[in-house]
Design an enzyme around this catalytic site. Sequence first.
Site, short mmCIF file in Angstrom:
data_model
loop_
_atom_site.label_atom_id
_atom_site.label_comp_id
_atom_site.label_asym_id
_atom_site.label_seq_id
_atom_site.Cartn_x
_atom_site.Cartn_y
_atom_site.Cartn_z
N GLU A 96 20.05 -12.24 -9.14
CA GLU A 96 20.25 -11.46 -7.92
C GLU A 96 21.31 -10.38 -8.08
O GLU A 96 21.79 -9.83 -7.09
CB GLU A 96 20.56 -12.39 -6.76
CG GLU A 96 19.42 -13.35 -6.50
CD GLU A 96 19.66 -14.28 -5.33
OE1 GLU A 96 20.74 -14.18 -4.70
OE2 GLU A 96 18.77 -15.10 -5.03
N LYS A 143 13.06 -16.57 5.27
CA LYS A 143 12.39 -16.08 4.07
C LYS A 143 10.90 -16.08 4.37
O LYS A 143 10.31 -17.15 4.53
CB LYS A 143 12.69 -16.98 2.86
CG LYS A 143 14.16 -16.99 2.43
CD LYS A 143 14.37 -18.03 1.34
CE LYS A 143 15.80 -17.98 0.79
NZ LYS A 143 16.05 -19.09 -0.18
N SER A 166 15.04 -14.94 -5.16
CA SER A 166 15.61 -14.56 -6.46
C SER A 166 14.62 -13.74 -7.28
O SER A 166 15.02 -12.89 -8.08
CB SER A 166 16.06 -15.80 -7.23
OG SER A 166 15.00 -16.72 -7.34
N ASP A 207 18.51 -23.31 5.12
CA ASP A 207 17.50 -22.62 4.31
C ASP A 207 16.45 -23.65 3.89
O ASP A 207 15.40 -23.75 4.52
CB ASP A 207 18.16 -21.96 3.11
CG ASP A 207 17.15 -21.37 2.12
OD1 ASP A 207 15.98 -21.19 2.51
OD2 ASP A 207 17.52 -21.09 0.97
N LYS A 254 20.58 -11.06 3.68
CA LYS A 254 21.00 -11.57 2.37
C LYS A 254 20.02 -11.03 1.34
O LYS A 254 18.87 -11.45 1.29
CB LYS A 254 20.98 -13.11 2.41
CG LYS A 254 21.37 -13.78 1.12
CD LYS A 254 21.29 -15.29 1.31
CE LYS A 254 21.37 -15.99 -0.03
NZ LYS A 254 21.17 -17.45 0.10
#
Length: 422
Positions: free
Chosen positions: A203, A335, A365, A310, A386
């Site tokens: 990342e 996500k 990622s 998450d 993020k």
Amino acid sequence: MNIEKVIAREVLDSRGNPTVEAEVFLDSGFSGRAIVPSGASTGTHEALELRDGDGRYGGKGVLRAVQNVNEVLAPALVGLDASEQGAVDAAMLALDGTPNKGRLGGNAILAVSLATARAAANELGVPLYRYLGGSNAKTLPVPMMNVINGGAHADNNVDFQEFMVMPVGAPTFREALRYGAETFHALKKVLAGRGYNTNVGDEGGFAPDLKSNEEALEVLLEAIEKAGYEPGKDIAIALDPATTELYRDGQYHLESEGRSLSTAEMVDFWADWVSRYPIVSIEDGLAEDDWDGWRLLTERLGDRVQLVGDDLFVTNPERLARGIETGVGNAILVKVNQIGTLTESMDAIELAKRSRYGTIISHRSGESEDAFIADLAVATNAGQIKTGSASRSDRIAKYNQLLRIEDGLGDRAVYLGRRALR
């Protein structure tokens, strides 16, 4: 605005692994394209990412998912109105017929879902964020910039996956990005000065072999100060330890430190760090199915820091509802590929907002040049995003899109800073 044709192809993500790209063509001549991301540390409860499992690309090919788009989804979607996102997504879910999108693949379904939204926005001639969020879409997100990588994101001895900087004291997104980038460059000098390598992980953050997990915080504070900022006031720290990856046999194993912690001891560990460092957010501080532990963590720290689910929530409205009902966490990481459609992702965001949970839009990622999540963050007024470090073009693509959006909004643009935190 009817769908005329849908095609998919196998392309590569930022790690050189195959992923799915879909294009949706409308009868008006407009079209939209989207590439789906892929995670390294994935939650057990995520939508299935369909891989071929053969000799190509080490088994990671996605030709089956591509075939499912071209031969199953495409014929069924022709003639549907692209502006009816919910109906398009519902049609794909019905064709799949499984709770985890295991028949057609979450990666196949999501690629078409996102491309459909882009096609509709393109036909209307409006920015994607405006199409998705309407006239009230104006909040630029506070970036969580992952500047030190460990865990599954790097080949080093740091147990915890992400150490991030959050420019909570910046007045605008443009300035926030500058704060973060300057800290990133200062951190490179700090690490080099201590004799550490400055290679970067998936990342874009540095991945040094530090002496301990806590040294990551120490070098981060030094970098913030060397960049000319005040830790905690201008720039705060956010963590994603990804503890599901560390959890085995009822214990959290910190291998770099040679010790294993019980759930209660892990909670004590976080409480100690929060008391000594300017930490404002902890993501996946406990494992994805350690619900009792999460309740303890929330009772202990929920009024002091943002506790983000998450792997715990996997962008799933049903799991989020359970968390809300049982008082677990106070924020959700969103996500889109965890749940597999745009509609379900936005449902999760809406549920979180109604319940006064914080919302953070997130990359994976394994990313690409696709910057859909930048528009999604503004569309939903999520307040936080993020999407990696100030390095690697797959991460910078999202930041640059946010800069464009901020410019387009002009005086209407809002940057909440610390107020975005739950």
